[in-house]
Enzyme design. Structure first.
Site, PDB file in Angstrom:
ATOM      1  N   GLN A  82      10.490   5.963  34.408  1.00 38.84           N
ATOM      2  CA  GLN A  82      10.802   5.787  35.820  1.00 38.84           C
ATOM      3  C   GLN A  82       9.763   6.519  36.669  1.00 38.84           C
ATOM      4  OE1 GLN A  82      14.447   7.540  37.324  1.00 38.84           O
ATOM      5  NE2 GLN A  82      14.683   6.011  38.911  1.00 38.84           N
TER       6      GLN A  82
ATOM      7  N   GLY B 153      14.193  17.384  35.719  1.00 39.04           N
ATOM      8  CA  GLY B 153      15.365  18.093  35.230  1.00 39.04           C
ATOM      9  C   GLY B 153      16.039  17.240  34.163  1.00 39.04           C
ATOM     10  N   GLY B 154      16.230  15.989  34.514  1.00 37.57           N
ATOM     11  CA  GLY B 154      16.840  15.081  33.555  1.00 37.57           C
ATOM     12  C   GLY B 154      16.454  13.657  33.870  1.00 37.57           C
ATOM     13  N   MET B 155      16.629  12.790  32.881  1.00 36.51           N
ATOM     14  CA  MET B 155      16.366  11.367  33.063  1.00 36.51           C
ATOM     15  C   MET B 155      17.455  10.599  32.325  1.00 36.51           C
ATOM     16  SD  MET B 155      14.570   8.962  34.345  1.00 36.51           S
ATOM     17  CE  MET B 155      15.147   7.282  34.134  1.00 36.51           C
ATOM     18  N   GLU B 156      18.063   9.672  33.071  1.00 35.31           N
ATOM     19  CA  GLU B 156      19.283   9.005  32.616  1.00 35.31           C
ATOM     20  C   GLU B 156      19.050   7.877  31.617  1.00 35.31           C
ATOM     21  OE1 GLU B 156      17.861   8.965  35.643  1.00 35.31           O
ATOM     22  OE2 GLU B 156      18.072   7.046  36.665  1.00 35.31           O
ATOM     23  N   ASN B 157      18.175   8.058  30.650  1.00 35.54           N
ATOM     24  CA  ASN B 157      17.929   6.975  29.698  1.00 35.54           C
ATOM     25  C   ASN B 157      19.246   6.606  29.022  1.00 35.54           C
ATOM     26  OD1 ASN B 157      15.110   6.872  30.266  1.00 35.54           O
ATOM     27  ND2 ASN B 157      14.906   8.779  29.123  1.00 35.54           N
TER      28      ASN B 157
ATOM     29  N   HIS C 233      25.002  14.805  36.709  1.00 35.08           N
ATOM     30  CA  HIS C 233      24.124  13.870  37.409  1.00 35.08           C
ATOM     31  C   HIS C 233      23.633  12.752  36.474  1.00 35.08           C
ATOM     32  CE1 HIS C 233      21.103  12.816  40.557  1.00 35.08           C
ATOM     33  NE2 HIS C 233      20.442  12.389  39.493  1.00 35.08           N
ATOM     34  N   GLU C 234      23.072  13.139  35.344  1.00 32.91           N
ATOM     35  CA  GLU C 234      22.523  12.105  34.444  1.00 32.91           C
ATOM     36  C   GLU C 234      23.642  11.224  33.896  1.00 32.91           C
ATOM     37  OE1 GLU C 234      19.600  11.849  35.048  1.00 32.91           O
ATOM     38  OE2 GLU C 234      19.144  13.892  35.679  1.00 32.91           O
TER      39      GLU C 234
ATOM     40  N   HIS D 126      24.707   8.547  36.340  1.00 29.62           N
ATOM     41  CA  HIS D 126      23.833   7.366  36.361  1.00 29.62           C
ATOM     42  C   HIS D 126      24.331   6.259  35.415  1.00 29.62           C
ATOM     43  CE1 HIS D 126      20.504   8.208  39.038  1.00 29.62           C
ATOM     44  NE2 HIS D 126      20.185   9.345  38.440  1.00 29.62           N
TER      45      HIS D 126
ATOM     46  N   GLU E   9      20.045   7.127  43.437  1.00 27.16           N
ATOM     47  CA  GLU E   9      20.124   8.596  43.480  1.00 27.16           C
ATOM     48  C   GLU E   9      21.165   9.122  44.470  1.00 27.16           C
ATOM     49  OE1 GLU E   9      18.950  10.207  41.161  1.00 27.16           O
ATOM     50  OE2 GLU E   9      17.432   8.837  40.339  1.00 27.16           O
TER      51      GLU E   9
ATOM     52  N   ASP F 117       6.035   7.925  43.036  1.00 28.47           N
ATOM     53  CA  ASP F 117       5.966   9.350  42.667  1.00 28.47           C
ATOM     54  C   ASP F 117       5.379  10.197  43.797  1.00 28.47           C
ATOM     55  OD1 ASP F 117       7.046   9.055  40.148  1.00 28.47           O
ATOM     56  OD2 ASP F 117       5.115   9.031  39.107  1.00 28.47           O
TER      57      ASP F 117
ATOM     58  N   TYR G  62      18.371  11.301  47.519  1.00 31.91           N
ATOM     59  CA  TYR G  62      19.421  12.079  46.859  1.00 31.91           C
ATOM     60  C   TYR G  62      20.456  12.583  47.870  1.00 31.91           C
ATOM     61  CZ  TYR G  62      16.516  12.345  42.642  1.00 31.91           C
ATOM     62  OH  TYR G  62      15.794  12.029  41.533  1.00 31.91           O
TER      63      TYR G  62
ATOM     64  N   ARG H  99       8.444  21.625  34.419  1.00 34.45           N
ATOM     65  CA  ARG H  99       9.345  20.813  35.250  1.00 34.45           C
ATOM     66  C   ARG H  99       8.849  20.881  36.683  1.00 34.45           C
ATOM     67  NH1 ARG H  99      15.709  22.340  36.238  1.00 34.45           N
ATOM     68  NH2 ARG H  99      16.138  20.719  37.783  1.00 34.45           N
TER      69      ARG H  99
ATOM     70  N   LYS I 233       9.750  20.147  39.676  1.00 30.26           N
ATOM     71  CA  LYS I 233      10.528  20.698  40.780  1.00 30.26           C
ATOM     72  C   LYS I 233      10.482  22.231  40.801  1.00 30.26           C
ATOM     73  CE  LYS I 233      15.018  21.761  41.522  1.00 30.26           C
ATOM     74  NZ  LYS I 233      16.461  21.737  41.300  1.00 30.26           N
TER      75      LYS I 233
HETATM   76  N1  BES Z   1      16.299   9.433  37.668  1.00 31.76           N
HETATM   77  C1  BES Z   1      16.017  10.732  38.137  1.00 31.76           C
HETATM   78  C2  BES Z   1      14.591  11.136  37.939  1.00 31.76           C
HETATM   79  C3  BES Z   1      13.584  10.246  38.627  1.00 31.76           C
HETATM   80  C4  BES Z   1      13.850   9.679  39.863  1.00 31.76           C
HETATM   81  C5  BES Z   1      12.382  10.016  38.023  1.00 31.76           C
HETATM   82  C6  BES Z   1      12.905   8.864  40.461  1.00 31.76           C
HETATM   83  C7  BES Z   1      11.443   9.209  38.630  1.00 31.76           C
HETATM   84  C8  BES Z   1      11.699   8.628  39.852  1.00 31.76           C
HETATM   85  C9  BES Z   1      16.958  11.757  37.525  1.00 31.76           C
HETATM   86  O1  BES Z   1      18.257  11.282  37.363  1.00 31.76           O
HETATM   87  C10 BES Z   1      17.074  12.899  38.482  1.00 31.76           C
HETATM   88  O2  BES Z   1      17.411  12.641  39.600  1.00 31.76           O
HETATM   89  N2  BES Z   1      16.833  14.114  38.065  1.00 31.76           N
HETATM   90  C11 BES Z   1      16.985  15.275  38.904  1.00 31.76           C
HETATM   91  C12 BES Z   1      18.354  15.835  38.639  1.00 31.76           C
HETATM   92  C13 BES Z   1      18.957  16.696  39.717  1.00 31.76           C
HETATM   93  C14 BES Z   1      19.049  15.984  41.037  1.00 31.76           C
HETATM   94  C15 BES Z   1      20.327  17.186  39.300  1.00 31.76           C
HETATM   95  C16 BES Z   1      15.893  16.232  38.519  1.00 31.76           C
HETATM   96  O3  BES Z   1      15.152  15.938  37.567  1.00 31.76           O
HETATM   97  O4  BES Z   1      15.712  17.251  39.149  1.00 31.76           O
HETATM   98 ZN    ZN Z   2      19.075  10.903  39.333  1.00 35.35          ZN
END
Ligand code: BES
Ligand code: ZN
Length: 613
Positions: A155, A282-286, A309-310, A313, A332, A387, A395, A565, A567
């Site tokens: 993603q 942080g995470g990816m909802e595969n 969160h994941e 999704h 999101e 990106d 979000y 990571r 963020k």
């Molecule tokens: N699906 C997203 C990550 C993402 C979004 C990747 C758009 C590329 C493009 C994932 O679910 C996400 O939002 N992760 C957040 C989690 C947090 C909001 C709890 C993260 O990685 O920080």
């Molecule tokens: Zn998300």
């Protein structure tokens, strides 16, 4: 004569345009033409070659023709296409293909001649070592040190860097895969992973539910498996697998809580893959296998909203999917809302509201930095890389929008609406316009005079926040602020009962003119420089840069060298880039850290450190 002919053509084109406006045509980030030919099923056969940092093999698609076009348009990025074949007259036959010019954010259009009768196409290819959607780690870059590790992050538009594909979320496809790895390594995918201890190096997968391309995922490494329940397990390197299973022990209860609110979990198992610390998100909802950063394994379960969160999704995003990246808030925003409902169901209102308030503060800070047009939910991306435009807006503004609707219509009505929404659009991709039409029909019209379409349009199409947007306020945080004011005047802090959230609120809201003495006093009393919680450390290190608090420098360096990571990392580089001395220091640290960073983390932070204008 010529003039009227042109007009005729113009009008004819406008009419064609009017009637062929499919979701695919509306995705500015893909070369796919779903209205001509689509690809509802993929057979993937790939060798994972760690020596060459390369995936190699073929992608085979079932073709569905919606027009008499004999061309298939795919997305690709940095792929080498070795050959293309079509299945016709009961055999594979070579066919022609061509690659377009490189577009800076979209990659390259790949056009394959599929003739008029072929039912399948096979594309043999290999990936580049620099594929934007893959990270390859050497054994030295893993915790176990003995085996290499690789993973994908597809993603939003990185699937095309490891699979030639119609890379638009408007497409849904099923897939099967065969993967080979060196013996001893385990490969996993966003599919039906096996819990067996077979490590023979050949693995088969099936994902029978139709998903968008950005949810195709792969990882391979020296993975151990630890069950949490009969439906949930953790896959991770041995060093962290038990800690992670403990940290995320609430996952089965989260699934039950979500099912009670929004209907059945429709994906069979729900497993978690803990990645190396370089995982850029942080995470990816595969689907069936969320990819999770190890930076939330904090030892006190304080950061497990990420799992909520994941998991969320699995309803918002994976079941009902944004049709283009302009509609990301549909993924999101809904997910942030559902995430918070899960946290409330499991842990109560106080924690849920603290998490809302932290998100709200992040959003307000973000709104300051963004161009007004980029604060619109249904954002105009043009062909900018999604990106590059990533922010808290889809979000938190999306979440606040749904909280607003909940407030206006009442929880019971809104819950019913949402549950029906997940059923009505299950396994479909929808645009913002489709959502608006549905909202009008199923909520606004059924409860007239509660919320107007003008108000909805303000939320969805105007920048910033509406005047009457919810403003989450936490009583617990108000108490933290009272304590902070007393402490700043020399009083003592009572922090024994503080959770991670309260610490974050405290550090994030310290006055920027806090004295050097008070920084030192805090650090002495609470050891903030050596704290292991990744979020609290981040907040403290960011403040330490602003305050030029030197004792935190070594910790800052090791933090930037061990965590990838984005963020957690990029706000620190952004802060460091503000003064010449810090920028020089940051560049040196960055160059040392770079080989361990994911391509995304590299791109984002190089823009911060080197392309300053
Ligand atoms: N699906 C997203 C990550 C993402 C979004 C990747 C758009 C590329 C493009 C994932 O679910 C996400 O939002 N992760 C957040 C989690 C947090 C909001 C709890 C993260 O990685 O920080
Ligand atoms: Zn998300």
């Amino acid at each position: 004569m010529l003039f009227s002919k042109q007009w005729f053509l113009f009008i004819a084109m406008a009419i064609v345009g009017l009637f062929s406006s499919t979701a695919a045509a509306e995705d500015a980030h893909s070369y796919a033409r779903l209205d001509e030919v689509s690809t509802p099923h993929l057979e993937l056969d790939l060798a994972i070659d760690f020596d060459r940092k390369q995936l190699r093999g073929f992608a085979e698609y079932t073709l569905q023709r919606h027009s008499n076009s004999n061309l298939l348009y795919l997305d690709s990025s940095q792929l080498t296409i070795d050959k293309a074949e079509i299945w016709q007259h009961d055999q594979w036959q070579p066919t022609k293909f061509s690659l377009g010019d490189v577009h800076p954010s979209l990659g390259q259009e790949l056009i394959v001649d599929i003739g008029s009768t072929a039912t399948k196409v096979r594309i043999h290819y290999h990936t580049a070592t620099t594929a934007s959607g893959l990270q390859w780690l050497t054994p030295a870059q893993t915790a176990g040190k003995k085996h290499p590790f690789m993973f994908s992050q597809s993603q939003p538009i990185h699937s095309r860097s490891w699979i030639p594909i119609q890379d638009t979320p408007a497409l849904r496809l099923t897939y099967n895969a065969r993967l080979t790895t060196p013996a001893g390594l385990l490969a996993v995918m966003s599919a039906d992973n096996s819990l067996s201890d077979n490590r023979d190096g050949e693995y088969f997968f099936s994902m029978p539910q139709a998903i968008p391309p950005y949810l195709i995922a792969i990882a391979a490494g020296d993975l151990a498996i630890q069950a949490i329940s009969d439906k949930v397990a953790v896959f991770a390197e041995q060093y962290i697998v038990d800690q992670a299973a403990w940290e995320f022990a609430d996952t089965p209860a989260m699934i039950e809580a979500t099912e009670a609110m929004y209907g059945p979990y429709r994906w069979d198992r729900y497993d978690l893959l803990i990645l190396p610390p370089s995982f850029p998100f942080g995470g990816m909802e595969n689907p069936r296998l969320s990819f999770i950063t190890p930076t939330v394994v904090s030892g006190d379960r304080s950061l497990i909203n990420l799992i909520a969160h994941e998991l969320a999704h699995s309803w918002s995003g994976n079941l009902v999917t944004n049709a283009s990246w302009r509609d990301l808030w549909i993924n999101e925003g809904f997910t942030s809302y559902v995430e918070n409902r899960i946290m409330e169901a499991l842990f109560g209102t106080e924690r849920a509201v603290m998490e809302q308030a932290l998100g709200y503060q992040d959003l307000l800070a973000n709104l300051e930095l963004l161009e007004p047009n980029d604060t619109i939910l249904n954002i105009d991306l043009g062909t900018r890389h999604p990106d590059d435009v990533f922010s808290q807006v889809p979000y938190v503004k999306g979440q606040l929008f749904l909280m607003y609707l909940e407030e206006q219509f009442g929880r019971e009505t809104f819950d019913k609406f949402l549950r029906q929404y997940f059923d009505d659009f299950a396994f479909q991709s929808i645009s913002t316009a489709q959502f608006k039409a549905y909202l009008q029909r199923e909520l606004l019209a059924k409860h007239p005079q509660v919320v107007s379409m003008d108000k909805i349009n303000e939320w969805i199409h105007q920048p910033g926040l509406p005047e009457d947007a919810p403003k989450p306020q936490s009583d617990a945080f108000a108490k933290v602020e009272q304590q902070m004011n007393r402490w700043l005047k020399g009083g003592a802090l009572q922090t024994d009962s503080w959770t991670t959230h309260e610490w974050l609120h405290f550090i994030n809201n310290l006055p920027l003119d806090i004295s050097a003495d008070n920084m030192a006093r805090l650090d002495r009393e609470f050891n903030l420089t050596s704290i292991q919680n990744s979020e609290i450390a981040h907040a403290w290190l960011k403040l330490s840069i602003i305050k030029k608090y030197e004792p935190a420098r070594d910790r800052l360096r090791s933090y930037l060298l061990t965590i990838g990571r984005n963020k957690l990392v990029s706000p620190l580089y952004r802060e460091l880039a503000k003064t010449p001395d810090n920028l020089k220091w940051a560049r040196a640290v960055y160059e040392q850290a770079k080989p361990g960073y994911h391509p995304l983390t590299q791109t984002v932070n190089e823009a911060l450190l080197y392309n300053k204008d």
